[in-house]
Enzyme design. Structure first.
Site, PDB file in Angstrom:
ATOM      1  N   SER A  84       0.838  -1.199   0.000  1.00 33.82           N
ATOM      2  CA  SER A  84       0.000   0.000   0.000  1.00 33.82           C
ATOM      3  C   SER A  84       0.877   1.255   0.000  1.00 33.82           C
ATOM      4  O   SER A  84       1.707   1.410  -0.889  1.00 33.82           O
ATOM      5  CB  SER A  84      -0.964  -0.054   1.193  1.00 33.82           C
ATOM      6  OG  SER A  84      -2.019   0.861   1.033  1.00 33.82           O
ATOM      7  N   HIS A 233      -7.405  -5.901  -0.289  1.00 31.97           N
ATOM      8  CA  HIS A 233      -6.214  -5.054  -0.146  1.00 31.97           C
ATOM      9  C   HIS A 233      -5.225  -5.625   0.864  1.00 31.97           C
ATOM     10  O   HIS A 233      -4.023  -5.411   0.737  1.00 31.97           O
ATOM     11  CB  HIS A 233      -6.662  -3.651   0.269  1.00 31.97           C
ATOM     12  CG  HIS A 233      -5.555  -2.647   0.291  1.00 31.97           C
ATOM     13  ND1 HIS A 233      -4.755  -2.380  -0.807  1.00 31.97           N
ATOM     14  CD2 HIS A 233      -5.101  -1.835   1.280  1.00 31.97           C
ATOM     15  CE1 HIS A 233      -3.874  -1.445  -0.501  1.00 31.97           C
ATOM     16  NE2 HIS A 233      -4.062  -1.099   0.759  1.00 31.97           N
TER      17      HIS A 233
END
Length: 256
Positions: A84, A233
């Protein structure tokens, strides 16, 4: 300005960089897996974990501070893995300091500008009054009352610590909010990194989309891609065995 780190294992060095609101323990399972064959250095980014707080929080500055810290550890060329926001730091480092990067793994992020995704998180965290907070359960209740799911609440509240019988935030929430436009922004500069690069996408995540491919290939012309089925994610936490194997195999293929 100091960057906190944890160093385990022996072999070629691998640097692990966590995402927004995280700390060096977030990629702990990957660190333990890789330490069987490599030296693994996990870092707390500035304004996170036990690292120092800074005012200006952007990717060129973060990349430069990581390189400075690694230099102080006697390192000069490493493999980098970032998830991320940490993936953006690793990408910026590869563009600005390519001589430092033997290989690059980017987990579920692209070198693009994103829309606001964390406003509700900042609102939830700011709703906690540390001066009157009685215990962690109360903090959890406040965060979940603001619509944060239990798993995310548990992750976020890892930043809540007690010092001298008072609650404090490990991460610099106010500064992260101030610098949020930089955090969600794309990479700086028009450089390219011609080294080995792997993007790993969670199948159900929308952080890497087909429309991002031109910008990915513009900066990273040798980029490869893997998709981990059935993950979002947080792919490294949802399917750690698959994630760890993909990362380990890719680094092993790029040792020379």
């Amino acid at each position: 300005m100091s960057i906190n780190f944890k160093r385990i294992g022996q072999g070629q060095p691998v640097i692990l960089i966590h995402g927004l609101f995280g700390n060096l323990d977030n990629l702990g399972r990957l660190a333990r897996h890789l330490s069987e064959n490599f030296e693994v250095i996990s870092v707390d980014l500035p304004n996170h974990g036990l690292s120092s707080h800074i005012e200006k929080f952007d990717y060129p500055k973060l990349a430069a501070k990581i390189v400075k810290r690694l230099t102080s550890l006697g390192l000069n060329q490493c493999h980098f893995v970032g998830h991320s926001m940490g993936g953006k730091v690793a990408m910026q480092l590869a563009l600005d300091f390519p001589q430092w990067v033997k290989s690059l793994v980017v987990a579920d992020i692209a070198p693009v500008t994103y829309s606001h995704r964390h406003t509700h998180i900042f609102d939830a965290l700011n709703a906690i009054d540390l001066t009157s907070l009685a215990n962690r359960s109360e903090a959890t209740a406040i965060v979940t009352d603001h619509g944060i799911d239990a798993g995310t609440a548990q992750f976020l509240l890892k930043n809540l610590a007690q010092e001298n019988n008072a609650f404090v935030w490990r991460c610099n929430i106010a500064n992260l909010a101030t610098n949020y436009e930089s955090i969600i922004g794309g990479l700086t500069g028009s450089h390219t990194f011609d080294g080995a690069t792997l993007f790993i996408k969670g199948e159900n995540s929308d952080y890497i989309l087909s429309e991002h491919r031109p910008q990915i290939m513009q900066h990273f012309p040798k980029a490869q891609a893997k998709i981990i089925q059935g993950t979002g994610h947080w792919l490294h936490a949802e399917k750690p065995a698959s994630f760890n194997k993909i990362v380990g195999d890719f680094i092993a293929k790029n040792l020379d």
